[in-house]
Design a protein around this motif. Structure first.
Motif, PDB file in Angstrom:
ATOM      1  N   ILE A   1      95.879 -28.221  11.669  1.00 54.20           N
ATOM      2  CA  ILE A   1      95.062 -28.633  12.827  1.00 54.20           C
ATOM      3  C   ILE A   1      93.718 -27.745  12.832  1.00 54.20           C
ATOM      4  O   ILE A   1      93.600 -26.577  13.087  1.00 54.20           O
ATOM      5  CB  ILE A   1      95.821 -28.658  14.378  1.00 54.20           C
ATOM      6  N   LEU A   2      92.541 -28.395  13.019  1.00 56.70           N
ATOM      7  CA  LEU A   2      91.205 -27.782  12.886  1.00 56.70           C
ATOM      8  C   LEU A   2      90.566 -28.374  14.251  1.00 56.70           C
ATOM      9  O   LEU A   2      90.660 -29.605  14.225  1.00 56.70           O
ATOM     10  CB  LEU A   2      90.644 -27.764  11.816  1.00 56.70           C
ATOM     11  N   ASN A   3      89.547 -27.654  14.832  1.00 60.29           N
ATOM     12  CA  ASN A   3      88.768 -28.027  15.597  1.00 60.29           C
ATOM     13  C   ASN A   3      87.493 -27.526  15.486  1.00 60.29           C
ATOM     14  O   ASN A   3      86.748 -26.485  16.166  1.00 60.29           O
ATOM     15  CB  ASN A   3      89.382 -27.528  17.030  1.00 60.29           C
ATOM     16  N   ILE A   4      86.707 -27.797  14.526  1.00 62.21           N
ATOM     17  CA  ILE A   4      85.496 -27.341  14.047  1.00 62.21           C
ATOM     18  C   ILE A   4      84.042 -28.233  14.647  1.00 62.21           C
ATOM     19  O   ILE A   4      84.069 -29.555  14.409  1.00 62.21           O
ATOM     20  CB  ILE A   4      85.459 -27.508  12.606  1.00 62.21           C
ATOM     21  N   GLU A   5      83.349 -27.710  15.385  1.00 63.35           N
ATOM     22  CA  GLU A   5      82.330 -28.314  15.953  1.00 63.35           C
ATOM     23  C   GLU A   5      80.979 -27.991  15.522  1.00 63.35           C
ATOM     24  O   GLU A   5      79.927 -28.572  15.764  1.00 63.35           O
ATOM     25  CB  GLU A   5      82.193 -28.036  17.497  1.00 63.35           C
ATOM     26  N   GLU A   6      80.923 -26.891  14.589  1.00 63.02           N
ATOM     27  CA  GLU A   6      79.530 -26.530  14.215  1.00 63.02           C
ATOM     28  C   GLU A   6      79.734 -25.506  12.890  1.00 63.02           C
ATOM     29  O   GLU A   6      80.839 -24.961  12.833  1.00 63.02           O
ATOM     30  CB  GLU A   6      79.047 -25.570  15.148  1.00 63.02           C
ATOM     31  N   ILE A   7      79.014 -25.632  12.043  1.00 62.06           N
ATOM     32  CA  ILE A   7      78.591 -24.959  10.732  1.00 62.06           C
ATOM     33  C   ILE A   7      77.652 -23.655  11.097  1.00 62.06           C
ATOM     34  O   ILE A   7      76.653 -23.983  11.627  1.00 62.06           O
ATOM     35  CB  ILE A   7      78.268 -25.818   9.584  1.00 62.06           C
ATOM     36  N   ARG A   8      78.020 -22.540  10.392  1.00 61.26           N
ATOM     37  CA  ARG A   8      77.272 -21.471  10.785  1.00 61.26           C
ATOM     38  C   ARG A   8      77.015 -20.740   9.438  1.00 61.26           C
ATOM     39  O   ARG A   8      78.112 -20.582   8.658  1.00 61.26           O
ATOM     40  CB  ARG A   8      77.917 -20.616  11.904  1.00 61.26           C
ATOM     41  N   VAL A   9      75.975 -20.044   9.091  1.00 61.78           N
ATOM     42  CA  VAL A   9      75.788 -19.381   7.757  1.00 61.78           C
ATOM     43  C   VAL A   9      75.369 -17.929   8.121  1.00 61.78           C
ATOM     44  O   VAL A   9      75.054 -17.197   7.262  1.00 61.78           O
ATOM     45  CB  VAL A   9      74.740 -19.902   7.013  1.00 61.78           C
ATOM     46  N   ASP A  10      75.698 -17.456   9.291  1.00 63.30           N
ATOM     47  CA  ASP A  10      75.492 -16.140   9.735  1.00 63.30           C
ATOM     48  C   ASP A  10      76.849 -15.681  10.380  1.00 63.30           C
ATOM     49  O   ASP A  10      77.418 -16.101  11.496  1.00 63.30           O
ATOM     50  CB  ASP A  10      74.278 -15.728  10.653  1.00 63.30           C
TER      51      ASP A  10
ATOM     52  N   PRO B   1      70.734 -15.465   6.200  1.00 65.45           N
ATOM     53  CA  PRO B   1      70.687 -14.709   7.489  1.00 65.45           C
ATOM     54  C   PRO B   1      71.708 -13.506   7.373  1.00 65.45           C
ATOM     55  O   PRO B   1      71.354 -12.629   8.056  1.00 65.45           O
ATOM     56  CB  PRO B   1      71.350 -15.585   8.654  1.00 65.45           C
ATOM     57  N   ASP B   2      72.641 -13.508   6.632  1.00 64.46           N
ATOM     58  CA  ASP B   2      73.448 -12.327   6.313  1.00 64.46           C
ATOM     59  C   ASP B   2      73.170 -11.435   5.368  1.00 64.46           C
ATOM     60  O   ASP B   2      72.548 -10.169   5.445  1.00 64.46           O
ATOM     61  CB  ASP B   2      74.865 -12.466   6.144  1.00 64.46           C
ATOM     62  N   LEU B   3      72.866 -11.961   3.995  1.00 67.08           N
ATOM     63  CA  LEU B   3      72.201 -11.304   2.895  1.00 67.08           C
ATOM     64  C   LEU B   3      71.864 -12.331   1.944  1.00 67.08           C
ATOM     65  O   LEU B   3      72.146 -13.369   1.773  1.00 67.08           O
ATOM     66  CB  LEU B   3      73.610 -10.539   2.102  1.00 67.08           C
ATOM     67  N   ARG B   4      70.498 -11.827   1.526  1.00 65.60           N
ATOM     68  CA  ARG B   4      69.796 -12.652   0.396  1.00 65.60           C
ATOM     69  C   ARG B   4      70.650 -12.792  -0.837  1.00 65.60           C
ATOM     70  O   ARG B   4      70.710 -13.855  -1.447  1.00 65.60           O
ATOM     71  CB  ARG B   4      68.484 -11.881   0.180  1.00 65.60           C
ATOM     72  N   ASN B   5      71.019 -11.654  -1.625  1.00 64.58           N
ATOM     73  CA  ASN B   5      71.890 -11.845  -2.790  1.00 64.58           C
ATOM     74  C   ASN B   5      73.208 -10.993  -2.692  1.00 64.58           C
ATOM     75  O   ASN B   5      73.041  -9.876  -3.316  1.00 64.58           O
ATOM     76  CB  ASN B   5      70.931 -11.264  -3.876  1.00 64.58           C
TER      77      ASN B   5
END
Length: 498
Positions: free
Chosen positions: A31-40, A55-59
Motif C-alpha cells: 500500500i502506497l499513498n504518494i501525492e507528490e514527487i520530490r528531488v530534494d 537541489p541536493d547535489l550536481r554530480n
C-alpha cells in the motif's frame, strides 16, 4: 504548491506500469499513498516519492546518492527510486531500483502530463518569473483548484518533478521554467495552453551571448503553445530585434503584450511603491483596474499585470481577478523575504532582506528602487558578483553605481572580484569593505551590524549569500518579518523573543 485537497497520484500498480521499460527491482510495500514527487531530500516527507536531483547535489558520488536516499526516507518519504544496486541498502527500506533514475523521473512526468486535463501555463524570463508564478498561482486559486511550481525550482529535474506531481483535480497548473536545456524542458511539457515571457535581460549572457541569443532560447518554450493557446509577452521583447520580431509576426497562436508602452495590449498605466505596499493601475481594452495592497516592489506591479493578462486570456472576470490580486500573500521564505534578526548575541535588532538567489542588473535596480524608500539608521548592501553576464560583465557591475547612490546605501560589503570593482568605484562616496567568500561576509555582518540597521543581500545564487542567514544561531534569532513591520519603526527595540 497550491494544491487544495489530497490525492493519491501513484500506486504500486501505476508505478510498475510506468517503469516497466527500466528493468525495475521492487522493494515496495503493498500500500502506497504518494501525492507528490520530490528531488530534494530535505523537503521529502510523508506521502512523497523521492529521487535524487540537482537541489541536493550536481554530480553526486554513489555514497552521496545513498546518503541522500536514506535521509529522504528518514524524513518520512513513502518511497525512493534509485539507480544504485539495492543491496547497498537495508532490505526493509521502501525502494525501487532502476537502471536510470532520470529516465524514471521522465517516465513519471510523461504519464502524469498525459493524464492532466487542466490548463497548463508556463512562465519563463530573465527575471520576474518566480514573482509572476506566485502572484498568478494565487489569483487562479481564487477561481479553481490550482497547482504551481514549489519555490523557484525551475531546472530540468524540477520541471519533471512538478509535471509528475500534477493532481488530476487541478483546473490550472503554473510551471516556472529556467534558462538552459530549454528544448528538453519543452519536450517534457509537450504543450502549453498559455506561455508567459516576462523579460529578457543579461543573465546567462556568458552562455547564450547577447539578449537576442537569450530570447532565442526562451522562445523554445513558447513554441509548445497550442494553436488555440495564447502567448503573453513583455511588449519590449516583441521588437527586440528583426529576427525575433519575424518569429512573433508568424506565431500561430494569439499574442498579448504587457508593458508600460502606449500600444501594449495590457498596459501598466501607473504604479507606486511605498515601504510596505505597491499599487498598480492596469488598462485592458479601455477598462481600468486598480490593484492595491501588493507587496512592495516594481516586480509585483508587473507580476499583477501579467496575471491580469492571463485572466483575460482565459476569459475570466477581470474585476474578480483584480480583487484576488489585491489579496495576494507573499509566500514565506521566498526570494526577497524580509527578516527581523537579533545579532551580537541579542544586543541589536536589524532587518535583513534576502534577495540572494539570483542577480542581474535589472533586478539589482529594482531592489535599489525599493531601498530608496527606506529610512533606517544605516542601510547596508551586501553585494555579490552577478554571474554569467558575458563579455560586458564588468561594465554591467560598474553601471550600478548611480542606482546604489540614489538608494542611499551607507555601507557596501562586496563579495567576489566583480563586485569588488564596483566597490572601488563607490569608495569615495560611501563606506566600502570587500571579501572573497560568503562565510567572511557573514562574519563581517555579525561583527559590525548595529541596532536599527537594514541589510540587503543581493548576488547570484552561486555566491551563496544565503549562508549569512543560515549561520545565524539562536543567539542571532531570526524570523520572517510581518508585512506591517519595518526596522525604522523599531529602532530602540533590541530583543525579539524566540
Amino acid at each position: 504548491m497550491s494544491t487544495v485537497r489530497r490525492e493519491t497520484l501513484w500506486t504500486p500498480d501505476t508505478l510498475k506500469e510506468t517503469l516497466v521499460h527500466l528493468d525495475p527491482v521492487y522493494q515496495v510495500p503493498d500500500i502506497l499513498n504518494i501525492e507528490e514527487i520530490r528531488v530534494d531530500a530535505g523537503a521529502a516527507g510523508p506521502r512523497v516519492l523521492y529521487l535524487i536531483g540537482r537541489p541536493d547535489l550536481r554530480n553526486p558520488t554513489p555514497k552521496q546518492q545513498r546518503d541522500a536516499v536514506i535521509r529522504a526516507l528518514e524524513n518520512g518519504a513513502e518511497l525512493a527510486i534509485t539507480d544504485l544496486p539495492l543491496d547497498q541498502f537495508d532490505t526493509d527500506l521502501p525502494l525501487i531500483g532502476v537502471k536510470d533514475r532520470f529516465a524514471a523521473l521522465a517516465a513519471l512526468s510523461d504519464r502524469a502530463r498525459a493524464r492532466f486535463e487542466g490548463k497548463l501555463i508556463g512562465i519563463t524570463g530573465s527575471f520576474g518569473k518566480s514573482t509572476t508564478k506566485d502572484v498568478l498561482g494565487q489569483m487562479l486559486a481564487f477561481y479553481e483548484p490550482t497547482f504551481a511550481t514549489r519555490g523557484n525550482y525551475n531546472e530540468l529535474a524540477a520541471v519533471h518533478m512538478h509535471l509528475a506531481s500534477l493532481p488530476s483535480y487541478a483546473k490550472y497548473a503554473v510551471l516556472e521554467v529556467s534558462m538552459g536545456r530549454m528544448h528538453r524542458k519543452a519536450a517534457a511539457i509537450k504543450e502549453l495552453d498559455i506561455g508567459i515571457l516576462t523579460a529578457i535581460g543579461n543573465a546567462h549572457g556568458a552562455t547564450l551571448g547577447d539578449r537576442s541569443g537569450i530570447l532565442a532560447d526562451k522562445i523554445k518554450l513558447l513554441q509548445t503553445i497550442s494553436a488555440k493557446g495564447v502567448a503573453i509577452v513583455a511588449r519590449d521583447i516583441v521588437t527586440l530585434d528583426n529576427e525575433n520580431a519575424r518569429f512573433f509576426e508568424h506565431f500561430s497562436c494569439k499574442i498579448i503584450t504587457v508593458g508600460q508602452e502606449a500600444d501594449a495590449d495590457v498596459r501598466i498605466a501607473d504604479y507606486s511603491i511605498s515601504p510596505l505596499s505597491t499599487i498598480v493601475t492596469v488598462e485592458i481594452r479601455g477598462d481600468t483596474y486598480v490593484i492595491e495592497n501588493l507587496p512592495p516592489g516594481r516586480q509585483f506591479a508587473f507580476a499583477a499585470a501579467f496575471s491580469l493578462a492571463t485572466a483575460h486570456a482565459l476569459g475570466l472576470d477581470l474585476g474578480r481577478a483584480a480583487q484576488a490580486l489585491g489579496s495576494f500573500n507573499k509566500p514565506k521564505n521566498q526570494r526577497g523575504s524580509r527578516w527581523k534578526v537579533n545579532v551580537g548575541g541579542g544586543k541589536a535588532l536589524v532587518e535583513v532582506i534576502d534577495d540572494s538567489q539570483n542577480s542581474a542588473p535589472q533586478s539589482v535596480k529594482a531592489l535599489m528602487e525599493y531601498l530608496t524608500l527606506r529610512k533606517p539608521a544605516r542601510k547596508w548592501l551586501v553585494m555579490g558578483d552577478m554571474r554569467e553576464l558575458g563579455a560586458d560583465e564588468l561594465e554591467m557591475h560598474l553601471g550600478l553605481k548611480q542606482a546604489i547612490l540614489d538608494a542611499g546605501i551607507t555601507d557596501l560589503l562586496t563579495v567576489g572580484p566583480l563586485a569588488a570593482e564596483l566597490g572601488k568605484a563607490l569608495a569615495d562616496h560611501i563606506r566600502v569593505s570587500s571579501c572573497d567568500e560568503a562565510a567572511e561576509a557573514a562574519r563581517i555582518v555579525f561583527a559590525e551590524a548595529q541596532q536599527g540597521d537594514l541589510i540587503a543581500l543581493k548576488a547570484s545564487g552561486a555566491v551563496n549569500l544565503k549562508l549569512i542567514l543560515q549561520r545565524m544561531s539562536k543567539a542571532e534569532f531570526k524570523r520572517v518579518a510581518p508585512p506591517w513591520w519595518l526596522i525604522e519603526n523599531h529602532q530602540d527595540k533590541k530583543v525579539i523573543a524566540p
